[in-house]
Design an enzyme around this catalytic site. Sequence first.
Site, PDB file in Angstrom:
ATOM      1  N   GLU A 160     -11.622  -3.498  -2.576  1.00 53.10           N
ATOM      2  CA  GLU A 160     -10.649  -2.507  -3.044  1.00 53.10           C
ATOM      3  C   GLU A 160     -10.445  -2.682  -4.553  1.00 53.10           C
ATOM      4  OE1 GLU A 160      -7.091  -3.006  -0.411  1.00 53.10           O
ATOM      5  OE2 GLU A 160      -8.475  -4.421   0.557  1.00 53.10           O
ATOM      6  N   HIS A 196       0.808  -1.232   0.000  1.00 53.46           N
ATOM      7  CA  HIS A 196       0.000   0.000   0.000  1.00 53.46           C
ATOM      8  C   HIS A 196       0.840   1.282   0.000  1.00 53.46           C
ATOM      9  CE1 HIS A 196      -3.494  -2.379   0.166  1.00 53.46           C
ATOM     10  NE2 HIS A 196      -3.626  -2.502   1.466  1.00 53.46           N
ATOM     11  N   HIS A 208      -9.564   2.118   0.821  1.00 53.30           N
ATOM     12  CA  HIS A 208      -9.532   0.949   1.702  1.00 53.30           C
ATOM     13  C   HIS A 208     -10.652   1.008   2.750  1.00 53.30           C
ATOM     14  CE1 HIS A 208      -7.828  -2.487   3.754  1.00 53.30           C
ATOM     15  NE2 HIS A 208      -6.755  -2.493   2.971  1.00 53.30           N
ATOM     16  N   ASP A 231      -8.456 -12.886   1.164  1.00 52.09           N
ATOM     17  CA  ASP A 231      -7.582 -11.712   1.039  1.00 52.09           C
ATOM     18  C   ASP A 231      -6.891 -11.850  -0.309  1.00 52.09           C
ATOM     19  OD1 ASP A 231      -6.110  -9.445   1.400  1.00 52.09           O
ATOM     20  OD2 ASP A 231      -4.879 -10.203   3.052  1.00 52.09           O
TER      21      ASP A 231
END
Length: 381
Positions: A345, A134, A207, A280
Site C-alpha cells: 500500500e 483507513h 488495498h 505490517d
Amino acid sequence: MKKLLIAITALAAVACNNNKTNETSMSETNISEAPFGVLASGDSVKLYTLKNASGMEVAISDLGGTIIKWTAPDKNGKFEDITLGSNNPEDYLSNTKYLGALIGRFGNRIAKGKFSLDGKEYTLAINNGPNSLHGGSNGFNAAIWTATPIEGAEPALKLTYLSKDGEEGYPGNLNVEVVYTLKNDNSLSIDYKATTDKSTVVNLTNHAYFNLKGEGNGDITDHEITINADKFLPTDAGLIPTGELKPVKGTPFDFTTAHLIGERINDTTDIDIKLGGGYDHCWVFTDQTNKLKSVANVLEPVSGRTMEVFTTEPAVQFYTGNFLNGKATGKSGKKYEFRYGFCLETQHFPDAPNQSAFPTTTLKPGETYTSTTVYKFGVKK
C-alpha cells in the site's frame, strides 16, 4: 431504376462501414459494464472490466473503487486471477479486510482518532482498538463512486467522490478523483487527485491483496520480494509509529536484496516482528523524491509471475495478511487462510497528522493533492 439501385448499394456500403467503425471503436476501448449486485441498503452497484491488448483483465466496482478481479499470465502464458476478493458485493461492507478497495480519507492509522490542524482538534471515528484506521467506520471503501469509462487505446476508468465536510470527523469538502488505466505492457496505473475547501489531511492508497500463485492458492510466504527502502517505522503495540526511522540493515526488515517473505517473518526475537504478528509496517524509500520510481519487486518462482511497483509516494505499508483467518471465502470458493495474500500500500506515513517530523499530509484550499502508483506484471522463465 439502375441509378436508384446504385444509390441504395452505396448507402448500404456506407452504413456497413460506419458499423465496422463503431465496432472497432468499442473493441479499442475494451471496457465492459455489468451489474455487480444490490446491497442490503437497496443501492445497485456495477462492475467495469478493462481488458488490454495482451489479454490482461482488471474488474473494478463503483463500490469503494474496488479491484474485484485482476488476471496475469504465468511463464506458460496461462492467465489467472491474482488478487483476493469476493463475488458478493455485500462482503466488501461486512468484512474489515479492505480487499482491493480505495482507502481514504486517510490510509493507515491515526493515533486515538485525533489530530489538530490550524489550532483546532478533530475527533475521528474509532475503528481499530483505540485508533482510527483507513478513514474510519465508513471510509472511501464503503462509498459508491461515480464511474466514467475513458475511451482510448488503453482502457481507463475514472472514479469521483465528494467526501463532505465532517464525514468520519474530517474537515473540508474533499473532491476526489481516481483514474485506473490498464496499459498494454500489463501495468495498471492508479492516478489520484483531490482538492478541498478547508484545510484537511489526505493519504490515499489502494488495498489490493496479491497472491501471484492465484487467489486462494496457498500462502504467500514463498514469494520473493525486494523493497528499495533503507528505513522502516517501528510501532507500539497498537501499530502506531513511535516516531523513529529505523535502519533496516541487520533486521528482518532488510529487503534491499531479495528474500522470501517467509524467511524471517516469524522471528519473534525481533520486537517489531512480534508486535506486528509478522510484517505490517511502513517502509521508507531510500529515494524520497516525488517522482515516479521503482520501489519494490516480487517474484513467485513456480508460476514465474513478477510484479514491479512504481510510485510517487515516500513509503509503502507492506502487509502479509496476518489477520486473514479462513472466515472469508474467495471468488473461487476457497477460504482465505492466514497469510494467503500480501499488500503493498503506497502512501505517506501513518499517524503523520500527529507527528511533525513526518512528511506532511495536510492539504489546503487552492492546492491539489496528486499521487501515482503503478503495478506492472511480467514473467521470469
